[in-house]
Design a protein around this motif. Structure first.
Motif, short mmCIF file in Angstrom:
data_model
loop_
_atom_site.label_atom_id
_atom_site.label_comp_id
_atom_site.label_asym_id
_atom_site.label_seq_id
_atom_site.Cartn_x
_atom_site.Cartn_y
_atom_site.Cartn_z
N GLU A 113 0.83 -1.20 0.00
CA GLU A 113 0.00 0.00 0.00
C GLU A 113 0.87 1.25 0.00
OE1 GLU A 113 -2.43 -0.30 3.42
OE2 GLU A 113 -3.58 -2.03 2.71
N LEU A 114 1.93 1.24 0.80
CA LEU A 114 2.81 2.40 0.89
C LEU A 114 3.56 2.62 -0.42
CD1 LEU A 114 4.29 1.85 4.47
CD2 LEU A 114 2.67 3.62 3.79
N ARG A 115 3.97 1.53 -1.05
CA ARG A 115 4.73 1.63 -2.30
C ARG A 115 3.83 2.02 -3.46
NH1 ARG A 115 6.28 -3.18 -2.17
NH2 ARG A 115 4.75 -4.08 -3.57
N GLY A 116 2.59 1.57 -3.42
CA GLY A 116 1.67 1.75 -4.53
C GLY A 116 1.31 0.39 -5.07
N PRO A 117 0.02 0.02 -5.08
CA PRO A 117 -0.38 -1.35 -5.48
C PRO A 117 0.13 -1.76 -6.86
CG PRO A 117 -2.23 -0.13 -4.54
CD PRO A 117 -1.12 0.86 -4.72
N ALA A 118 0.24 -0.81 -7.78
CA ALA A 118 0.64 -1.14 -9.14
C ALA A 118 2.15 -1.04 -9.36
CB ALA A 118 -0.08 -0.24 -10.14
N LEU A 152 -1.53 7.16 3.53
CA LEU A 152 -0.21 7.70 3.16
C LEU A 152 0.44 6.78 2.14
CD1 LEU A 152 2.35 9.35 5.47
CD2 LEU A 152 3.11 7.41 4.09
N SER A 153 1.09 7.35 1.13
CA SER A 153 1.67 6.54 0.07
C SER A 153 2.89 7.22 -0.52
CB SER A 153 0.64 6.28 -1.04
OG SER A 153 1.22 5.60 -2.13
N PHE A 154 3.84 6.39 -0.97
CA PHE A 154 5.04 6.87 -1.66
C PHE A 154 4.99 6.52 -3.14
CE2 PHE A 154 6.18 5.76 2.72
CZ PHE A 154 6.65 6.97 3.17
N ASP A 155 3.78 6.38 -3.66
CA ASP A 155 3.59 6.02 -5.07
C ASP A 155 4.00 7.20 -5.96
OD1 ASP A 155 2.81 5.16 -7.53
OD2 ASP A 155 0.74 4.69 -6.97
N VAL A 156 5.17 7.10 -6.58
CA VAL A 156 5.70 8.21 -7.38
C VAL A 156 4.89 8.41 -8.67
CG1 VAL A 156 8.04 7.98 -6.49
CG2 VAL A 156 7.36 6.67 -8.50
N GLN A 157 4.09 7.40 -9.03
CA GLN A 157 3.31 7.52 -10.27
C GLN A 157 1.92 8.10 -10.01
OE1 GLN A 157 3.25 3.59 -11.94
NE2 GLN A 157 5.47 3.48 -12.17
N GLY A 158 1.38 7.87 -8.81
CA GLY A 158 0.01 8.26 -8.57
C GLY A 158 -0.18 9.39 -7.57
N ARG A 159 0.91 9.95 -7.03
CA ARG A 159 0.79 11.03 -6.05
C ARG A 159 1.55 12.27 -6.52
NH1 ARG A 159 -1.64 9.31 -1.18
NH2 ARG A 159 -2.73 7.39 -1.76
N SER A 160 1.06 13.43 -6.09
CA SER A 160 1.71 14.68 -6.46
C SER A 160 2.97 14.88 -5.64
CB SER A 160 0.75 15.86 -6.21
OG SER A 160 0.49 15.99 -4.81
N ALA A 161 3.79 15.83 -6.06
CA ALA A 161 5.03 16.11 -5.34
C ALA A 161 4.74 16.56 -3.92
CB ALA A 161 5.84 17.17 -6.08
N GLU A 162 3.66 17.34 -3.73
CA GLU A 162 3.30 17.81 -2.39
C GLU A 162 2.90 16.64 -1.49
OE1 GLU A 162 2.18 19.04 -5.21
OE2 GLU A 162 3.27 20.96 -5.24
N GLU A 163 2.12 15.70 -2.04
CA GLU A 163 1.70 14.53 -1.26
C GLU A 163 2.91 13.66 -0.92
OE1 GLU A 163 -2.79 13.48 -2.67
OE2 GLU A 163 -1.19 13.23 -4.17
#
Length: 382
Positions: A16-21, A263-274
Motif C-alpha cells: 500500500e505504501l509503495r503503490g499497489p501497481a 499515506l503513500s510513496f507512489d511516485v506515479q500516482g501522487r503529487s510532489a506535495e503529497e
C-alpha cells in the motif's frame, strides 16, 4: 516472533505504501551495508523495506541524486567478470591460489522465482560440501532477514573447497595498482561482502561440515589493464559491525503501522506535495555520509539545513554537543545565552545549562575566539 498472519499484513501494508501497481525495488548487499551504517534512520529502513524507488522519489521531490553507473561502465564490468570466470572457473581458482584444481564443478542454479533459486543454492552448497572437489557457484542467491523482512542477496560467486570451506568472491571494476586499491572502495566492498558472509552463515548452520571463511577474495583489474588480480580481505570486523547494526534496526512493521492510513510513496500516482508530506511523516537520521549512500541524501540534507540541525555538521560533532540539537542553540550556548529549549526536568539536571560539559566547552572556545580576534585587530591597528 512474527506470525505468518503478521508477515502477510506487513507485506500488504508495504505494498500500500509503495503503490499497489508499483513492483518492489529489491534490496541488495550494497543497500544493506549502507542501511546498517545508519540503523537509526527509520525513513530509509521503511522505504527500502517497502521496495520504494528512492531515486525516482528524490527526483519527484526536486532533489535528484547522482547515483548509478554509465552503460559503458556496466558493459566493461560484465566483460571483466566474464574474463574472471573463464575456463569453467579455473581462472578464478588460480586467483585463489589453486594452480591445479582438477575438475571444477559449476552447478546450474536456475530455478523458478527467488524462493526456488534460494533453495537451489542451498542444495548446491550442501552437495558441494559433501563432495571432494572444487565447486564454483556463479551468482548464487541467498536470503537474510532484515528488520523482520527477507532480503535476497546475489554475490558474484562463492567457491567451495574440498574441505567444505566457503569463500565469497567480490569482483569489482576499480583497479588494483601495484597491489593495492583505493581504501574507500575496498572498505565499501568489504562491507558488502560482509553481508554475503552473514547470509552464507545461515545456510552453513544447517549444513554438516560447512565453514564460511571470513577472508573474502576481492578481484580487480591489474594496474590499468583488463587482466584480473586478487587480494584476500579480512571482513571479520565489518561482519561484526554489520550484524550488530542489522539487529538494532527498528522493525519495519512497527514503522509502517505507526503511519496514518492513506499515506503513500507512489511516485506515479501522487503529487510532489503529497510525496513530500509522506516522506516527512517518517523520521530520518541524516548524516553527511548519506550523500554517498542514499538517493534521498540531498533531500534530507536540505530539510536538516532548514531546521538548523546539528546533524549537518557530522555524527562526531552531533555526539559531542549532547542535548544541543540546533545550530542556533549551539551559538546561543557559546555566547552565554543558554541552550536549546527543554523540559523542566532536563533543566533541573543541568543538561544544556552552564554546568553541561558541552556548554562549558563551547563557552571556552568562544572566549578563545574572541581573544584571538581582539589580538588580531590590535595588531592591525599598530
Amino acid at each position: 516472533m512474527p506470525t505468518p498472519a503478521s508477515r502477510r499484513r506487513t507485506r500488504e501494508r508495504l505494498a500500500e505504501l509503495r503503490g499497489p501497481a508499483v513492483p518492489p525495488r529489491p534490496l541488495d548487499a550494497r543497500a544493506l551495508a549502507a542501511l546498517a551504517a545508519n540503523p537509526g534512520c527509520r525513513r530509509r529502513a521503511l522505504l527500502d523495506g517497502a521496495g520504494v524507488d528512492k531515486g525516482a522519489l528524490a527526483s519527484r521531490l526536486g532533489s535528484p541524486a547522482p547515483f548509478g553507473q554509465s552503460q559503458f561502465a556496466i558493459v566493461r564490468g560484465n566483460s571483466f567478470e566474464a574474463k574472471v570466470k573463464a575456463d569453467g572457473g579455473r581462472e578464478l581458482l588460480r586467483l585463489l591460489g589453486v594452480e591445479d584444481p582438477g575438475a571444477v564443478s559449476v552447478p546450474d542454479l536456475s530455478a523458478s522465482g527467488p524462493e526456488g533459486r534460494t533453495a537451489r543454492t542451498a542444495l548446491a552448497l550442501r552437495e558441494a560440501t559433501a563432495g571432494d572437489g572444487w565447486t564454483l557457484l556463479d551468482h548464487p542467491l541467498l536470503t537474510l532477514e532484515v528488520a523482520g523482512s527477507p532480503v535476497h542477496l546475489e554475490p558474484d560467486a562463492v567457491v567451495v573447497d574440498p574441505a567444505g570451506r566457503w569463500t565469497v568472491v567480490e569482483i569489482k571494476s576499480f583497479p588494483m595498482i601495484d597491489g593495492s586499491a583505493d581504501a574507500a572502495k575496498v572498505g565499501a566492498a568489504a562491507r558488502q561482502a560482509a553481508v554475503y558472509v552473514l547470509a552464507l552463515e545461515r545456510v552453513a548452520a544447517l549444513t554438516e561440515g560447512a565453514e564460511v571463511r571470513h577472508s573474502v577474495l576481492l578481484v580487480c583489474p591489474k594496474d590499468f589493464s583488463n587482466l584480473p588480480t586478487a587480494s584476500a580481505v579480512d571482513v571479520r570486523k565489518q561482519r561484526a559491525v554489520t550484524r550488530r547494526q542489522l539487529e538494532r534496526l527498528t522493525r519495519i512493521d512497527e514503522i509502517a503501522e505507526a503511519l496514518p492510513e492513506g499515506l503513500s510513496f507512489d511516485v506515479q500516482g501522487r503529487s510532489a506535495e503529497e510525496l513530500s508530506a509522506a516522506v516527512e511523516a517518517v523520521p530520518h537520521a541524516y548524516a553527511p555520509e548519506c550523500l554517498a549512500a542514499c538517493e534521498l541524501g540531498f533531500h534530507c540534507r536540505s530539510r536538516a539545513r532548514e531546521e538548523e540541525a546539528v546533524q549537518t555538521l557530522g555524527r562526531s560533532v552531533r555526539g559531542e554537543l549532547g542535548g544541543l540539537t540546533t545550530i542556533g542553540a549551539v551559538l546561543a550556548a557559546a555566547r552565554g545565552g543558554g541552550g536549546a529549549p527543554r523540559a523542566s526536568e532536563a533543566e533541573s539536571s543541568g543538561e544544556g545549562g552552564p554546568e553541561d560539559p558541552a556548554v562549558a566547552a563551547l563557552r571556552r572556545a568562544w572566549a578563545l575566539r574572541q581573544e584571538a580576534l581582539a589580538e588580531a585587530e590590535a595588531a592591525a591597528c599598530r
